[in-house]
Design a protein around this motif. Sequence first.
Motif, PDB file in Angstrom:
ATOM      1  N   THR A   1      -2.017   1.941  -8.615  1.00  0.00           N
ATOM      2  CA  THR A   1      -2.960   1.183  -7.792  1.00  0.00           C
ATOM      3  C   THR A   1      -2.233   0.057  -7.062  1.00  0.00           C
ATOM      4  OG1 THR A   1      -3.487  -0.404  -9.540  1.00  0.00           O
ATOM      5  CG2 THR A   1      -4.814   1.641  -9.455  1.00  0.00           C
ATOM      6  N   PRO A   2      -2.771  -0.357  -5.931  1.00  0.00           N
ATOM      7  CA  PRO A   2      -2.201  -1.516  -5.240  1.00  0.00           C
ATOM      8  C   PRO A   2      -2.162  -2.763  -6.125  1.00  0.00           C
ATOM      9  CG  PRO A   2      -3.648  -0.324  -3.749  1.00  0.00           C
ATOM     10  CD  PRO A   2      -3.821   0.295  -5.113  1.00  0.00           C
TER      11      PRO A   2
ATOM     12  N   VAL B   1       0.837  -1.198   0.000  1.00  0.00           N
ATOM     13  CA  VAL B   1       0.000   0.000   0.000  1.00  0.00           C
ATOM     14  C   VAL B   1       0.876   1.255   0.000  1.00  0.00           C
ATOM     15  CG1 VAL B   1      -1.707   1.314   1.330  1.00  0.00           C
ATOM     16  CG2 VAL B   1      -1.944  -1.169   1.091  1.00  0.00           C
ATOM     17  N   GLU B   2       1.931   1.250   0.813  1.00  0.00           N
ATOM     18  CA  GLU B   2       2.847   2.398   0.846  1.00  0.00           C
ATOM     19  C   GLU B   2       3.527   2.584  -0.510  1.00  0.00           C
ATOM     20  OE1 GLU B   2       4.370   2.328   5.494  1.00  0.00           O
ATOM     21  OE2 GLU B   2       5.294   0.955   4.054  1.00  0.00           O
TER      22      GLU B   2
ATOM     23  N   ARG C   1       1.134   4.117  -3.029  1.00  0.00           N
ATOM     24  CA  ARG C   1       0.944   5.549  -2.763  1.00  0.00           C
ATOM     25  C   ARG C   1       2.144   6.355  -3.261  1.00  0.00           C
ATOM     26  NH1 ARG C   1       2.896   8.188   1.083  1.00  0.00           N
ATOM     27  NH2 ARG C   1       3.232   6.410   2.462  1.00  0.00           N
ATOM     28  N   LYS C   2       3.351   5.891  -2.941  1.00  0.00           N
ATOM     29  CA  LYS C   2       4.562   6.615  -3.344  1.00  0.00           C
ATOM     30  C   LYS C   2       4.715   6.684  -4.861  1.00  0.00           C
ATOM     31  CE  LYS C   2       7.569   6.122   0.619  1.00  0.00           C
ATOM     32  NZ  LYS C   2       8.807   5.571   1.142  1.00  0.00           N
TER      33      LYS C   2
ATOM     34  N   GLU D   1       2.276   6.363  -7.020  1.00  0.00           N
ATOM     35  CA  GLU D   1       1.035   6.874  -7.609  1.00  0.00           C
ATOM     36  C   GLU D   1       0.440   5.896  -8.617  1.00  0.00           C
ATOM     37  OE1 GLU D   1       2.052  10.804  -9.025  1.00  0.00           O
ATOM     38  OE2 GLU D   1       2.033  11.619  -6.995  1.00  0.00           O
TER      39      GLU D   1
END
Length: 167
Positions: free
Chosen positions: A68-69, A59-60, A63-64, A66
Amino acid sequence: MNEREAGDICEPRELTRRMILTNQMHKRVLEKNLEGTGIHRGQHRLLMTLACDQFQSQVELARKLEVTPATIAVSLKSLEKTGLIDRRTRQEDNRVNFVELTERGRQIVEMSRDFFDMLDRQMYQGFTEDDRIQFSRYLKRIYQNMQEMAEKQKKTGGKTWENIRNI
């Protein structure tokens, strides 16, 4: 030759075109360097992110980077198969997988850093320190101008040409 050397065109559209072409060339050179490693540019970016901060969750990472998981999950599965990363659970929370580079993954990162150092030196060959400082200032101003436009578009819904023209 006059003030403008042959081939120097200062129209904004031409400058933008040159910036895009330069970015595309940078990507092509990177992709050529990655040939034979078994990884593509997106996976390479993931490896370089992991090199900066080991033991990140999926997940991190999403996010980093940009993305999708799900995109991260596919890339990690491929990198794990090739022996470039390991996934581990932390004792505190067995539900979360954390990702770390293997020795082979660290070797690719180190070779990549050497390649980027060489590429940067080649890209700015013939530039003085003052040239690089001025270029950096120009890029920062361009980015700030684009950022302002994006903020205005966000406020106005900015999905039509009319909205863009009124900015």
